[in-house]
Design a protein around this motif. Structure first.
Motif, PDB file in Angstrom:
ATOM      1  N   LEU A 165       7.527 -12.191 -10.424  1.00  0.00           N
ATOM      2  CA  LEU A 165       7.639 -11.342  -9.243  1.00  0.00           C
ATOM      3  C   LEU A 165       8.782 -11.827  -8.358  1.00  0.00           C
ATOM      4  CD1 LEU A 165       3.825 -11.310  -8.357  1.00  0.00           C
ATOM      5  CD2 LEU A 165       5.060  -9.569  -9.641  1.00  0.00           C
ATOM      6  N   ASP A 166       9.693 -10.903  -8.044  1.00  0.00           N
ATOM      7  CA  ASP A 166      10.851 -11.224  -7.215  1.00  0.00           C
ATOM      8  C   ASP A 166      10.676 -10.553  -5.862  1.00  0.00           C
ATOM      9  OD1 ASP A 166      13.270 -12.215  -6.423  1.00  0.00           O
ATOM     10  OD2 ASP A 166      14.450 -11.269  -8.014  1.00  0.00           O
ATOM     11  N   GLU A 167      10.441 -11.341  -4.826  1.00  0.00           N
ATOM     12  CA  GLU A 167      10.196 -10.846  -3.459  1.00  0.00           C
ATOM     13  C   GLU A 167       9.050  -9.819  -3.437  1.00  0.00           C
ATOM     14  OE1 GLU A 167      11.833 -11.838  -0.711  1.00  0.00           O
ATOM     15  OE2 GLU A 167      13.353 -13.069  -1.642  1.00  0.00           O
ATOM     16  N   PRO A 168       7.857 -10.186  -3.902  1.00  0.00           N
ATOM     17  CA  PRO A 168       6.784  -9.188  -4.029  1.00  0.00           C
ATOM     18  C   PRO A 168       6.222  -8.693  -2.709  1.00  0.00           C
ATOM     19  CG  PRO A 168       5.945 -11.368  -4.531  1.00  0.00           C
ATOM     20  CD  PRO A 168       7.433 -11.507  -4.394  1.00  0.00           C
ATOM     21  N   THR A 169       6.402  -9.439  -1.619  1.00  0.00           N
ATOM     22  CA  THR A 169       5.823  -8.997  -0.339  1.00  0.00           C
ATOM     23  C   THR A 169       6.885  -8.580   0.665  1.00  0.00           C
ATOM     24  OG1 THR A 169       5.796 -11.140   0.835  1.00  0.00           O
ATOM     25  CG2 THR A 169       3.992 -10.703  -0.714  1.00  0.00           C
ATOM     26  N   SER A 170       8.149  -8.513   0.247  1.00  0.00           N
ATOM     27  CA  SER A 170       9.231  -8.322   1.213  1.00  0.00           C
ATOM     28  C   SER A 170       9.156  -6.992   1.946  1.00  0.00           C
ATOM     29  CB  SER A 170      10.588  -8.450   0.521  1.00  0.00           C
ATOM     30  OG  SER A 170      10.734  -7.464  -0.487  1.00  0.00           O
ATOM     31  N   ALA A 171       8.630  -5.951   1.306  1.00  0.00           N
ATOM     32  CA  ALA A 171       8.560  -4.634   1.949  1.00  0.00           C
ATOM     33  C   ALA A 171       7.149  -4.278   2.382  1.00  0.00           C
ATOM     34  CB  ALA A 171       9.098  -3.558   1.004  1.00  0.00           C
ATOM     35  N   LEU A 172       6.240  -5.251   2.359  1.00  0.00           N
ATOM     36  CA  LEU A 172       4.845  -4.979   2.672  1.00  0.00           C
ATOM     37  C   LEU A 172       4.515  -5.399   4.095  1.00  0.00           C
ATOM     38  CD1 LEU A 172       3.062  -6.173  -0.596  1.00  0.00           C
ATOM     39  CD2 LEU A 172       3.908  -3.896  -0.037  1.00  0.00           C
ATOM     40  N   ASP A 173       3.631  -4.629   4.738  1.00  0.00           N
ATOM     41  CA  ASP A 173       3.139  -5.050   6.041  1.00  0.00           C
ATOM     42  C   ASP A 173       2.247  -6.270   5.861  1.00  0.00           C
ATOM     43  OD1 ASP A 173       0.161  -4.200   5.984  1.00  0.00           O
ATOM     44  OD2 ASP A 173       1.179  -2.369   5.367  1.00  0.00           O
ATOM     45  N   PRO A 174       1.966  -7.021   6.930  1.00  0.00           N
ATOM     46  CA  PRO A 174       1.223  -8.272   6.777  1.00  0.00           C
ATOM     47  C   PRO A 174      -0.124  -8.114   6.076  1.00  0.00           C
ATOM     48  CG  PRO A 174       2.222  -8.187   8.946  1.00  0.00           C
ATOM     49  CD  PRO A 174       2.463  -6.846   8.310  1.00  0.00           C
ATOM     50  N   SER A 175      -0.864  -7.066   6.392  1.00  0.00           N
ATOM     51  CA  SER A 175      -2.182  -6.881   5.768  1.00  0.00           C
ATOM     52  C   SER A 175      -2.050  -6.569   4.286  1.00  0.00           C
ATOM     53  CB  SER A 175      -2.953  -5.767   6.481  1.00  0.00           C
ATOM     54  OG  SER A 175      -3.197  -6.116   7.825  1.00  0.00           O
ATOM     55  N   ALA A 176      -1.104  -5.688   3.935  1.00  0.00           N
ATOM     56  CA  ALA A 176      -0.892  -5.365   2.526  1.00  0.00           C
ATOM     57  C   ALA A 176      -0.416  -6.584   1.752  1.00  0.00           C
ATOM     58  CB  ALA A 176       0.104  -4.222   2.393  1.00  0.00           C
ATOM     59  N   ALA A 177       0.438  -7.401   2.375  1.00  0.00           N
ATOM     60  CA  ALA A 177       0.906  -8.621   1.714  1.00  0.00           C
ATOM     61  C   ALA A 177      -0.259  -9.560   1.427  1.00  0.00           C
ATOM     62  CB  ALA A 177       1.946  -9.319   2.590  1.00  0.00           C
ATOM     63  N   GLU A 178      -1.168  -9.706   2.372  1.00  0.00           N
ATOM     64  CA  GLU A 178      -2.342 -10.555   2.152  1.00  0.00           C
ATOM     65  C   GLU A 178      -3.189 -10.020   1.006  1.00  0.00           C
ATOM     66  OE1 GLU A 178      -4.542 -11.050   5.724  1.00  0.00           O
ATOM     67  OE2 GLU A 178      -2.950 -12.132   6.770  1.00  0.00           O
ATOM     68  N   ASP A 179      -3.312  -8.692   0.920  1.00  0.00           N
ATOM     69  CA  ASP A 179      -4.099  -8.102  -0.167  1.00  0.00           C
ATOM     70  C   ASP A 179      -3.467  -8.399  -1.520  1.00  0.00           C
ATOM     71  OD1 ASP A 179      -5.836  -7.076   1.691  1.00  0.00           O
ATOM     72  OD2 ASP A 179      -4.967  -5.065   1.696  1.00  0.00           O
ATOM     73  N   VAL A 180      -2.147  -8.253  -1.613  1.00  0.00           N
ATOM     74  CA  VAL A 180      -1.458  -8.515  -2.872  1.00  0.00           C
ATOM     75  C   VAL A 180      -1.585  -9.979  -3.258  1.00  0.00           C
ATOM     76  CG1 VAL A 180       0.829  -8.649  -3.958  1.00  0.00           C
ATOM     77  CG2 VAL A 180       0.141  -6.586  -2.715  1.00  0.00           C
ATOM     78  N   LEU A 181      -1.404 -10.870  -2.295  1.00  0.00           N
ATOM     79  CA  LEU A 181      -1.504 -12.299  -2.592  1.00  0.00           C
ATOM     80  C   LEU A 181      -2.932 -12.689  -2.976  1.00  0.00           C
ATOM     81  CD1 LEU A 181       0.834 -13.587   0.243  1.00  0.00           C
ATOM     82  CD2 LEU A 181       1.285 -13.667  -2.214  1.00  0.00           C
ATOM     83  N   ALA A 182      -3.919 -12.020  -2.384  1.00  0.00           N
ATOM     84  CA  ALA A 182      -5.313 -12.275  -2.766  1.00  0.00           C
ATOM     85  C   ALA A 182      -5.551 -11.857  -4.216  1.00  0.00           C
ATOM     86  CB  ALA A 182      -6.261 -11.527  -1.833  1.00  0.00           C
ATOM     87  N   VAL A 183      -4.943 -10.734  -4.636  1.00  0.00           N
ATOM     88  CA  VAL A 183      -5.060 -10.297  -6.026  1.00  0.00           C
ATOM     89  C   VAL A 183      -4.430 -11.325  -6.953  1.00  0.00           C
ATOM     90  CG1 VAL A 183      -4.304  -8.565  -7.692  1.00  0.00           C
ATOM     91  CG2 VAL A 183      -5.177  -7.851  -5.468  1.00  0.00           C
ATOM     92  N   LEU A 184      -3.252 -11.819  -6.593  1.00  0.00           N
ATOM     93  CA  LEU A 184      -2.590 -12.828  -7.421  1.00  0.00           C
ATOM     94  C   LEU A 184      -3.449 -14.087  -7.527  1.00  0.00           C
ATOM     95  CD1 LEU A 184       1.134 -12.523  -6.231  1.00  0.00           C
ATOM     96  CD2 LEU A 184       0.037 -11.472  -8.225  1.00  0.00           C
TER      97      LEU A 184
END
Length: 569
Positions: A165-184
């Motif tokens: 994953l290259d910059e997977p949270t760069s375009a995500l809002d803080p809550s969405a970024a936390e959700d993606v990182l929780a999935v990872l």
């Protein structure tokens, strides 16, 4: 799981290799975070794992890269697709279908999975990434952050052993970024998936990493050990270094536990005249109004607003004025009843979840979208009804995708065209590029730059014209901390000269450092509009790390804490 054996990668146009003599092992079931300045080779390393280097990107790879025992020199990307899932810096470049649900299923169809398995995994992924309500939406209608979630979901459904994953949270809002990182995290801990990711917003991800790989020196180890020597680190680590904490904290929770002594030192300094919040517009050092427009200024030390009736009226002509603005795009009401005023010298951050309407508002201000109802005025003009050749002298937009502004074959040609278009002196744009992005050669093709480097070039192209109104859509996406600091200083200087800046961003640290005012959008409506220090602190999702660590004290950034301690000496 992943093995690099004396790996070097050199592209034909480069005099020096992008990667040199890399020798390391990424164990199975670990999350490894790549850290380094823009252009240092993080994307090249990731592409070497997926086989894109050298089969797709070209260049010369020496040494050996193996993934789950497969040599990437003899296995092109299609023969690694069942093992490696890849999301690059530009997710849109990977889409092959038209709708969200079809995109999530495509990778599994290519691998020949049973229809029942595909259906179950699609539903699981829709729920995991909060995409259920978007399942039937055309991908072309999604916001940048929504597209990024779809791209991540499309590589999750085949259940690869390795995720790149290259910059997977760069375009995500803080809550969405936390959700993606929780999935990872769940994939790593529960399924033993190996995750290799590059990310500049370390404040979001460093606490989740099992190991950190620092480039270009290829230093690899536990996050706390690498952060102690890394020139690139999140605000909470910078604060720990300033306070002399050992070991350095990686999370807000760890920092709060150690912050007692620092808060005692800072408590007497509240109210002594050292600014908290972004530097004021009038001077880099004086305590100015700190805010503008409809909200007026604010200082956390004075604990009160200075409204226009306090003797500081609005300028006669705002640069931006919208009244009851409504915008409908296809079936979606993208903006509703937007009343916004932005005055000269004011920096306003637009924040909110993905799809809230931030990019639509910027596009409306630059005349790309006509309002459905209500009024829009930029420098007294209706932008959608103004000749673009006239409007471009008043407003400049840097979009989320910087390549939309770049047409020439070299950096030098882009800069020469920007100087000519803006009527600026020769070398003006090139000087900006050197300021924002040191070390890029004139003959470099823009497509050969990293995403952060392309963004810096696009910023320089637009900044060359010094438009009275500057619109920036995710201006720090792909930028490392040093590049972001240089950008902040340049934008502060523009604001001090009377330019108005409106930036749509998910970067809460940028808003804390730069914005006089924060406007939060939700479902196309303004739900908060006020001084930065008030708005970001009142929302856990948009509060910067320093504010969380030192609450309830008023500090927002390490810069403010350091300045206060220096003033007290």
């Amino acid at each position: 799981m992943i093995r690099f054996e004396n790996v070097s990668v050199r592209y034909e146009e480069d005099t020096e290799p992008t990667l040199r003599n890399l020798d390391l092992t990424v164990p199975e079931g670990e999350l490894v975070l790549l850290v380094g300045p823009s252009g240092v080779g993080k994307s090249t390393l990731l592409n070497a794992v997926s086989g894109l280097v050298p089969h797709f990107t070209g260049g010369t790879l020496t040494g050996r890269v193996t993934v789950d025992g497969r040599d990437t020199r003899t296995h092109p990307p299609r023969e690694l697709a069942d093992v490696v899932g890849t999301v690059g810096q530009d997710p849109s470049a990977h889409f092959v279908t038209d709708t969200v649900e079809d995109e999530l299923a495509y990778g599994m169809e290519s691998l020949g999975l049973a229809p029942g398995v595909m259906r179950r995994r699609v539903e699981e992924t829709l729920d995991l990434l909060g995409l259920a309500e978007l399942r039937d939406r055309p991908i072309a209608t999604l916001s940048g952050g929504q597209r990024q979630r779809v791209a991540i979901g499309s590589v999750l459904t085949p259940h690869p052993k390795v995720l790149v994953l290259d910059e997977p949270t760069s375009a995500l809002d803080p809550s969405a970024a936390e959700d993606v990182l929780a999935v990872l995290q769940r994939l790593v801990h529960d399924l033993g998936t190996t995750v290799l990711l590059a990310e500049h917003r370390l404040e979001r991800v460093v606490q989740y990493a099992d190991q950190v790989l620092l480039l270009p020196d290829a230093v690899m180890g536990p996050p706390s050990a690498v952060m102690s020597v890394s020139p690139i680190h999140p605000p909470v680590v910078t604060l720990g270094r300033l306070a002399g904490w050992t070991p350095l904290p990686l999370t807000v929770r760890d920092a709060r536990r150690r912050a007692g002594g620092l808060k005692e030192r800072l408590e007497p300094l509240i109210g002594t005249g050292v600014p908290a919040g972004p530097l004021p517009r009038s001077s880099p050092h004086a305590l100015g109004r700190g805010g503008g427009g409809r909200s007026g200024g604010f200082s956390l030390f004075s604990r009160r607003r200075r409204r226009p009736q306090d003797g500081q009226p609005h300028p006669a002509t705002p640069l931006v004025l919208t009244t009851s603005l409504h915008v409908r795009r296809a079936r979606v009401e993208a903006l509703r009843t937007i009343d916004l005023r932005v005055d000269p010298g004011e920096t306003v951050a637009l924040m909110g979840r993905n799809g809230a309407g931030k990019s639509t508002l910027l596009a409306t201000l630059v005349g790309m979208i006509a309002p459905t109802s209500g009024t829009v005025r930029v420098a007294g003009r209706a932008p959608h009804a103004t000749d673009p050749r006239e409007l471009i002298r008043q407003v400049g937009l840097v979009p989320q995708e910087p390549r939309d502004l770049l047409y020439a074959d070299t950096v030098a040609a882009e800069c020469a065209a920007a100087d000519a278009d803006a009527g600026a002196a020769d070398g003006t744009c090139r000087a900006l590029v050197s300021e924002l992005l040191p070390g890029v050669a004139d003959d470099t093709h823009p497509r050969d730059l990293s995403e952060g480097q392309r963004l810096a070039l696009a910023l320089a192209v637009v900044l060359t014209g010094r438009p009275p109104l500057l619109l920036l859509d995710e201006p720090t996406r792909g930028l490392d901390y040093a590049a972001k600091a240089r950008l902040v200083e340049h934008l502060r200087a523009l604001a001090a000269d009377g330019h108005a800046i409106v930036l749509a961003t998910h970067d809460v640290e940028l808003a804390a450092e730069l914005a006089h005012r924060v406007v939060i959008l939700a479902d196309g409506e303004v739900v908060a509009d006020g001084p930065t220090a008030e708005v970001v602190v009142s929302s856990p999702a948009f509060s910067p790390q320093v504010a969380k660590v030192l609450a309830p004290q008023p500090w927002l950034t390490v810069e403010q804490v350091e300045r206060a301690l220096e003033e007290a000496r």
